[in-house]
Design a protein around this motif. Structure first.
Motif, PDB file in Angstrom:
ATOM      1  N   PRO A 158      17.657   3.574   8.316  1.00 48.38           N
ATOM      2  CA  PRO A 158      16.354   4.155   8.632  1.00 48.38           C
ATOM      3  C   PRO A 158      15.232   3.256   8.130  1.00 48.38           C
ATOM      4  CG  PRO A 158      17.212   5.153   6.637  1.00 48.38           C
ATOM      5  CD  PRO A 158      18.224   4.113   7.059  1.00 48.38           C
ATOM      6  N   TRP A 159      14.198   3.128   8.952  1.00 46.79           N
ATOM      7  CA  TRP A 159      13.072   2.293   8.516  1.00 46.79           C
ATOM      8  C   TRP A 159      11.814   2.677   9.278  1.00 46.79           C
ATOM      9  CZ3 TRP A 159      12.159  -0.496   4.422  1.00 46.79           C
ATOM     10  CH2 TRP A 159      11.097  -1.408   4.415  1.00 46.79           C
TER      11      TRP A 159
ATOM     12  N   GLU B 135      15.497   4.443  13.577  1.00 41.57           N
ATOM     13  CA  GLU B 135      16.849   4.077  13.149  1.00 41.57           C
ATOM     14  C   GLU B 135      17.223   2.761  13.822  1.00 41.57           C
ATOM     15  OE1 GLU B 135      21.148   6.285  13.026  1.00 41.57           O
ATOM     16  OE2 GLU B 135      20.127   6.221  14.960  1.00 41.57           O
TER      17      GLU B 135
ATOM     18  N   GLY C 146      22.123   7.417   3.443  1.00 45.88           N
ATOM     19  CA  GLY C 146      20.882   6.660   3.537  1.00 45.88           C
ATOM     20  C   GLY C 146      20.349   6.302   2.171  1.00 45.88           C
TER      21      GLY C 146
ATOM     22  N   TRP D 218      16.448   9.710   2.903  1.00 43.97           N
ATOM     23  CA  TRP D 218      16.064   9.270   4.244  1.00 43.97           C
ATOM     24  C   TRP D 218      17.286   8.681   4.946  1.00 43.97           C
ATOM     25  CZ3 TRP D 218      10.963  10.024   5.714  1.00 43.97           C
ATOM     26  CH2 TRP D 218      10.082  10.346   4.679  1.00 43.97           C
TER      27      TRP D 218
ATOM     28  N   GLY E  37      19.108   7.785   9.156  1.00 44.81           N
ATOM     29  CA  GLY E  37      18.862   7.608  10.579  1.00 44.81           C
ATOM     30  C   GLY E  37      19.801   8.465  11.423  1.00 44.81           C
TER      31      GLY E  37
ATOM     32  N   GLU F 103      14.217   8.319  12.146  1.00 46.54           N
ATOM     33  CA  GLU F 103      14.403   8.484  10.710  1.00 46.54           C
ATOM     34  C   GLU F 103      14.114   9.935  10.342  1.00 46.54           C
ATOM     35  OE1 GLU F 103      13.143   6.050   6.715  1.00 46.54           O
ATOM     36  OE2 GLU F 103      11.557   6.467   8.153  1.00 46.54           O
TER      37      GLU F 103
END
Length: 200
Positions: free
Chosen positions: A94-95, A99, A164, A172, A174, A179
Motif C-alpha cells: 500500500p502506498w 495498492e 501491511g 495499512w 492493499g 489502500e
C-alpha cells in the motif's frame, strides 16, 4: 592504556554485531538482509528468487491455522522497504491510497517459526517507549517521514488475511488496487513480535 582498552572494546562490539543479521532497541527489532549463514540467523529479509518459491522460513500470516484466502500470505517489502503481503509470487504494497503489485525485486521476511508470534493489540504500541512487552519486539520495516513502520496484519471485512504496515496507530494494507486501514483501537489488528534469542 584506558583509551586503548576502550577502542578494543568498541571494535569487539562492532565485530560481534556484524556477525548477526539482527539488531534491536528496547522497542523494536530490525532484521538484516540476505545474511543467513547455514540457517543460523534469527531474522532476515531474503530476496525473492522467483518461480513462486518462497525462501526457507518465510514468515506467514494465517492465524488460527486457517487459510481463509485458500492461499498462504507471506510478509514482503518492496525495493523502497514498503511493507506488504506476498501471495503466489507477487508482493502487494500500500502506498498513498493505492495498492502496487511487484512480481520481482522484493524481499520476504524469514524467521525460525519458534522465534515469532502474532498478537492482537489495541493500544498504541507503535509509539517508541510507550508500551513494553518483555521478551517481545515489534519487527520494524522502515521509516515513513517521522513515523517508523512495523509488520501488521488484519482479517478484513471479507474474512481475508492481509498484511501491511503499522504506521501512526493504523495497519495499512492493499486490496483491490486501493489502500485501506484499520486502527489499533478496532481490535482487528495483529502485530508481529520477534521473540527469539536476542529478545531474551
Amino acid at each position: 592504556m584506558i583509551k586503548s582498552t576502550l577502542i578494543t572494546l568498541l571494535l569487539s562490539s562492532s565485530a560481534l554485531l556484524s556477525m548477526h543479521a539482527f539488531s534491536s532497541s528496547i522497542e523494536f527489532a530490525e532484521c538484516g538482509e540476505n545474511k543467513r549463514d547455514n540457517g543460523k540467523e534469527d531474522c532476515v529479509w531474503s530476496d525473492y528468487i522467483g518461480a513462486k518459491q518462497m525462501p526457507p522460513w518465510a514468515v506467514s500470516y494465517n492465524t488460527e491455522n486457517g487459510e481463509y484466502n485458500s492461499e498462504t500470505v507471506y510478509i514482503c517489502r518492496d525495493s523502497g522497504n514498503v511493507l506488504g503481503r506476498a501471495v503466489k509470487g507477487v508482493c502487494y504494497v500500500p502506498w498513498y491510497g493505492r495498492e502496487y503489485a511487484h512480481s520481482s525485486n522484493f524481499q520476504v521476511l524469514t524467521m525460525d517459526p519458534n522465534n515469532y508470534e502474532w498478537q492482537v493489540e489495541t493500544l498504541r504500541i507503535d509509539i517508541d517507549g510507550n508500551i513494553k512487552r518483555p521478551g517481545k519486539y515489534l519487527v520494524k520495516g522502515s521509516q515513513e517521514g517521522s513515523y517508523p513502520t512495523y509488520v501488521c496484519g488484519v482479517r478484513d471485512g471479507h474474512n481475508i488475511f492481509r498484511t501491511g504496515k503499522l504506521v501512526n496507530g493504523h495497519c495499512w494494507y492493499g486490496a483491490g488496487g486501493r489502500e485501506w486501514n484499520y486502527p489499533l483501537s478496532s481490535g482487528r489488528v495483529e502485530v508481529l513480535y520477534y521473540t527469539g534469542y536476542y529478545a531474551n
